[in-house]
Design a protein around this motif. Structure first.
Motif, PDB file in Angstrom:
ATOM      1  N   THR A   1     -33.566 -27.514 -14.328  1.00  0.00           N
ATOM      2  CA  THR A   1     -34.387 -28.067 -13.256  1.00  0.00           C
ATOM      3  C   THR A   1     -35.777 -27.460 -13.286  1.00  0.00           C
ATOM      4  O   THR A   1     -36.782 -28.166 -13.147  1.00  0.00           O
ATOM      5  CB  THR A   1     -33.718 -27.804 -11.889  1.00  0.00           C
ATOM      6  OG1 THR A   1     -32.410 -28.356 -11.906  1.00  0.00           O
ATOM      7  CG2 THR A   1     -34.515 -28.427 -10.767  1.00  0.00           C
TER       8      THR A   1
ATOM      9  N   ASP B   1     -37.677 -28.957 -16.234  1.00  0.00           N
ATOM     10  CA  ASP B   1     -38.149 -30.314 -15.950  1.00  0.00           C
ATOM     11  C   ASP B   1     -39.355 -30.300 -15.030  1.00  0.00           C
ATOM     12  O   ASP B   1     -40.298 -31.084 -15.197  1.00  0.00           O
ATOM     13  CB  ASP B   1     -37.034 -31.160 -15.331  1.00  0.00           C
ATOM     14  CG  ASP B   1     -35.989 -31.588 -16.351  1.00  0.00           C
ATOM     15  OD1 ASP B   1     -36.303 -31.558 -17.553  1.00  0.00           O
ATOM     16  OD2 ASP B   1     -34.873 -31.948 -15.930  1.00  0.00           O
ATOM     17  N   ASP B   2     -39.358 -29.397 -14.042  1.00  0.00           N
ATOM     18  CA  ASP B   2     -40.510 -29.281 -13.149  1.00  0.00           C
ATOM     19  C   ASP B   2     -41.751 -28.838 -13.907  1.00  0.00           C
ATOM     20  O   ASP B   2     -42.853 -29.340 -13.678  1.00  0.00           O
ATOM     21  CB  ASP B   2     -40.210 -28.302 -12.008  1.00  0.00           C
ATOM     22  CG  ASP B   2     -39.174 -28.838 -11.037  1.00  0.00           C
ATOM     23  OD1 ASP B   2     -38.930 -30.068 -11.046  1.00  0.00           O
ATOM     24  OD2 ASP B   2     -38.609 -28.022 -10.276  1.00  0.00           O
TER      25      ASP B   2
END
Length: 64
Positions: free
Chosen positions: A14, A17-18
């Protein structure tokens, strides 16, 4: 233990991806900066070439 590893993997993915999304938002700014630097370098080279050409032509007139 497996649950902890899965949670850790999800947290890392996560975050990754950020970071990728944030990098995509500013993607064109580097290209714009390179273009501006290229224009500046071309202008400086043009000024130097014009100065050298003028100097050589003035000195060529002094040759006997």
């Amino acid at each position: 233990m497996l649950k902890v590893l899965i949670l850790l993997q999800l947290a890392v993915l996560t975050s990754y991806d950020d970071l990728r999304a944030a990098r995509r938002d500013e993607r064109g700014s580097v290209s714009t900066e390179h273009v501006l630097w290229a224009v500046a370098v071309i202008a400086i080279v043009g000024i130097v070439v014009a100065a050298v050409t003028t100097y050589v032509k003035s000195q060529a007139g002094n040759i006997k």
